[in-house]
Scaffold this active site. Structure first.
Site, mmCIF file in Angstrom:
data_model
loop_
_atom_site.group_PDB
_atom_site.id
_atom_site.type_symbol
_atom_site.label_atom_id
_atom_site.label_comp_id
_atom_site.label_asym_id
_atom_site.label_seq_id
_atom_site.Cartn_x
_atom_site.Cartn_y
_atom_site.Cartn_z
ATOM 1 N N GLY A 71 28.864 37.800 71.081
ATOM 2 C CA GLY A 71 28.051 37.605 69.886
ATOM 3 C C GLY A 71 28.907 37.205 68.693
ATOM 4 O O GLY A 71 28.491 36.397 67.857
ATOM 5 N N ASN A 151 22.353 46.444 62.924
ATOM 6 C CA ASN A 151 23.047 47.236 63.940
ATOM 7 C C ASN A 151 23.201 48.703 63.556
ATOM 8 O O ASN A 151 23.472 49.537 64.404
ATOM 9 C CB ASN A 151 24.421 46.626 64.245
ATOM 10 C CG ASN A 151 25.175 46.216 63.004
ATOM 11 O OD1 ASN A 151 24.693 45.410 62.200
ATOM 12 N ND2 ASN A 151 26.339 46.780 62.817
ATOM 13 N N GLN A 179 21.314 42.538 68.044
ATOM 14 C CA GLN A 179 20.672 43.851 68.221
ATOM 15 C C GLN A 179 19.195 43.710 68.590
ATOM 16 O O GLN A 179 18.627 44.598 69.216
ATOM 17 C CB GLN A 179 20.791 44.689 66.942
ATOM 18 C CG GLN A 179 22.200 45.184 66.666
ATOM 19 C CD GLN A 179 22.680 46.241 67.662
ATOM 20 O OE1 GLN A 179 21.886 46.953 68.278
ATOM 21 N NE2 GLN A 179 23.988 46.331 67.829
ATOM 22 N N SER A 199 24.186 38.505 72.559
ATOM 23 C CA SER A 199 25.334 39.095 73.253
ATOM 24 C C SER A 199 24.811 39.922 74.422
ATOM 25 O O SER A 199 23.988 40.822 74.227
ATOM 26 C CB SER A 199 26.112 39.987 72.285
ATOM 27 O OG SER A 199 27.123 40.675 72.978
ATOM 28 N N ALA A 200 25.328 39.641 75.635
ATOM 29 C CA ALA A 200 24.752 40.249 76.847
ATOM 30 C C ALA A 200 24.896 41.763 76.919
ATOM 31 O O ALA A 200 24.028 42.451 77.457
ATOM 32 C CB ALA A 200 25.395 39.608 78.086
ATOM 33 N N HIS A 201 26.012 42.294 76.376
ATOM 34 C CA HIS A 201 26.258 43.724 76.620
ATOM 35 C C HIS A 201 25.342 44.640 75.821
ATOM 36 O O HIS A 201 25.348 45.859 76.023
ATOM 37 C CB HIS A 201 27.738 44.078 76.388
ATOM 38 C CG HIS A 201 28.176 44.135 74.953
ATOM 39 N ND1 HIS A 201 28.353 45.328 74.298
ATOM 40 C CD2 HIS A 201 28.510 43.170 74.075
ATOM 41 C CE1 HIS A 201 28.781 45.075 73.059
ATOM 42 N NE2 HIS A 201 28.882 43.768 72.905
ATOM 43 N N THR A 237 36.912 27.202 80.726
ATOM 44 C CA THR A 237 36.290 27.248 82.051
ATOM 45 C C THR A 237 35.093 28.185 82.050
ATOM 46 O O THR A 237 35.162 29.307 81.534
ATOM 47 C CB THR A 237 37.333 27.691 83.103
ATOM 48 O OG1 THR A 237 38.387 26.728 83.084
ATOM 49 C CG2 THR A 237 36.730 27.774 84.501
ATOM 50 N N CYS A 327 31.718 48.685 65.533
ATOM 51 C CA CYS A 327 32.651 47.666 65.030
ATOM 52 C C CYS A 327 33.409 48.146 63.816
ATOM 53 O O CYS A 327 34.477 47.655 63.510
ATOM 54 C CB CYS A 327 31.887 46.398 64.667
ATOM 55 S SG CYS A 327 30.933 45.827 66.025
HETATM 56 N N1 PLP Z 1 26.112 41.066 65.656
HETATM 57 C C1 PLP Z 1 25.569 42.295 65.701
HETATM 58 C C2 PLP Z 1 24.350 42.590 64.885
HETATM 59 C C3 PLP Z 1 26.152 43.283 66.504
HETATM 60 O O1 PLP Z 1 25.612 44.510 66.533
HETATM 61 C C4 PLP Z 1 27.301 42.966 67.256
HETATM 62 C C5 PLP Z 1 27.979 44.002 68.076
HETATM 63 O O2 PLP Z 1 28.018 45.149 67.734
HETATM 64 C C6 PLP Z 1 27.801 41.656 67.193
HETATM 65 C C7 PLP Z 1 27.183 40.730 66.377
HETATM 66 C C8 PLP Z 1 29.005 41.244 67.968
HETATM 67 O O3 PLP Z 1 28.721 41.072 69.319
HETATM 68 P P1 PLP Z 1 29.895 41.133 70.393
HETATM 69 O O4 PLP Z 1 30.201 42.587 70.604
HETATM 70 O O5 PLP Z 1 29.346 40.496 71.624
HETATM 71 O O6 PLP Z 1 31.031 40.376 69.839
#
Ligand code: PLP
Length: 383
Positions: A71, A151, A179, A199-201, A237, A327
């Site tokens: 993301g 988030n 989110q 973002s997949a996770h 790749t 983060c």
């Molecule tokens: N944007 C938001 C709102 C998020 O909550 C996060 C991750 O916590 C990200 C971006 C970043 O995503 P990634 O962990 O895949 O870099």
């Protein structure tokens, strides 16, 4: 001791569907998707199917979906790619005051490069108001970036309205839906998004893979310059297993969206109700209206309690939650989002985010809430 993971906004465990899609790629389908031989063609077919799946969920065309490494990369690309496409460092970019660091640090870099970056204020619930965008937007504004859901507080922004205003002034609209994905509808046409980050996770897919939707016709300069991958817009790749896992996870989430949202909201609501009636001074940060908040989010402050001490006490009791966002953990600074909402630095530092998910039920929520009540009581006794 019972252990409970209540940090689904930080990341989620891989779902079975994603695991199986990835296993097939790791075990057999390992070719380079850009190779011309049969191994390459097999991998390319898997990637094309994944792209079509993601496009379906977003109501987009497959050639509007670009796979990225996360993301953060998608957000960086949206902002910097649109800025680089200008040809000179002129014009205004508008972001909200509660954006994820991936957006606001990108915006800061662009400000240092000479662009005019403007931050939209939020109200006490963390919501952006359309009038604020109307006031801030100028004829030279070329990009507005406002996240779909926050988030920390789970606040859901009025992106459709904000996109309309951006378009009425000739600007592009990007939304960070990292989110929101897995909880809210992602129809880019209904929302009016020109770009959308995923973002997949965050939706039970693997870590280290994301996507950026870029509407056909939007001119975006590549951020990762390289080979011909992703239609020469994003070199590197192709990570076939991660992409297959992401698509499988997204499909699973959207096949069962309403039922799972209702279930997880009832889990969250049981937690909130217990905490509000049993923990003196507990205040929910962010919107109270369930329509304006992600269904799995409860972000609390506990008058006079230090958030870090509470998280530590909860961890010892087996409850894994988070202070603000993952983060910014490790940062001694109070949350930028909560400060923008008008909380004092000590209120912001006293806040703890609980996020629920597929593997939490009402009994878990009540158990966790009881642990929170006990931990707050113990910390107050020490004061
Ligand atoms: N944007 C938001 C709102 C998020 O909550 C996060 C991750 O916590 C990200 C971006 C970043 O995503 P990634 O962990 O895949 O870099």
């Amino acid at each position: 001791m019972k252990k409970l993971y209540l940090d689904y906004a930080a990341t989620t465990p891989l779902c079975e569907e994603a695991f199986e899609a990835m296993r097939v790629c790791f075990a057999d389908n390992f070719g380079n998707a850009n190779s011309q031989h049969s191994f390459g063609r097999e991998a390319a077919k898997t990637v094309a199917e994944a792209r079509a799946t993601v496009a379906r969920v977003l109501n987009a065309e497959p050639n509007e979906i670009y796979f990225t490494s996360c993301g953060t990369e998608s957000d960086n690309w949206a902002l910097k790619g649109a800025a680089l496409a200008r040809g000179d460092a002129k014009g205004r970019i508008i972001v909200s005051a509660t954006e994820h660091p991936a957006v606001y640090h990108s915006a800061e870099q662009l400000r240092n490069a000479g662009f005019d970056v403007c931050e939209l204020p939020v109200d006490g619930d963390g919501l952006v108001h359309a009038e604020e965008l109307e006031k801030a937007i100028t004829p030279d504004t070329f990009l507005v970036s406002v996240m779909y859901a926050n988030n920390e507080t789970g606040a859901v922004q009025p992106v459709k309205r904000l996109a309309e205003i951006a378009h009425a002034h000739g600007a592009l609209f990007h939304t960070d839906a990292v989110q929101a994905a897995g909880a809210l509808p992602l129809d880019v046409k209904a929302l009016g998004a020109d770009m959308m980050s995923l973002s997949a996770h965050k939706f039970y897919g693997p870590k280290g893979v994301g996507a950026l939707y870029v509407r056909n016709g939007v001119n975006l300069v590549p951020l990762i310059a390289g080979g011909e991958q992703e239609r020469a817009k994003r070199g590197g790749t192709t990570d076939t297993p991660a992409i297959a896992g992401m698509a499988a996870a997204l499909k699973r989430a959207y096949d069962n969206l309403d039922a799972e949202n209702a279930r997880v909201a009832s889990v969250r609501d049981a937690f909130v109700a217990y905490v509000e009636s049993n923990v003196q001074g507990a205040v929910l940060n962010g919107p109270k209206d369930p329509e304006l908040r992600l269904p799995n989010n409860a972000d609390f402050r506990f008058g006079g309690i230090d958030g870090e001490a509470l998280l530590f006490a909860l961890d010892l009791a087996g409850i894994c939650a988070s202070g603000g966002s993952a983060c910014s953990s490790g940062s001694k600074e109070p949350s930028r989002t909560l400060l923008a909402m008008g909380l004092s630095p000590s209120e912001a530092k006293g806040s703890v985010r609980f996020t629920f998910g597929r593997h939490t039920d009402v009994a878990d929520a009540l158990y966790a809430a009881e642990q929170v009540a006990n931990a707050v009581k113990r910390l107050r006794a020490l004061q």
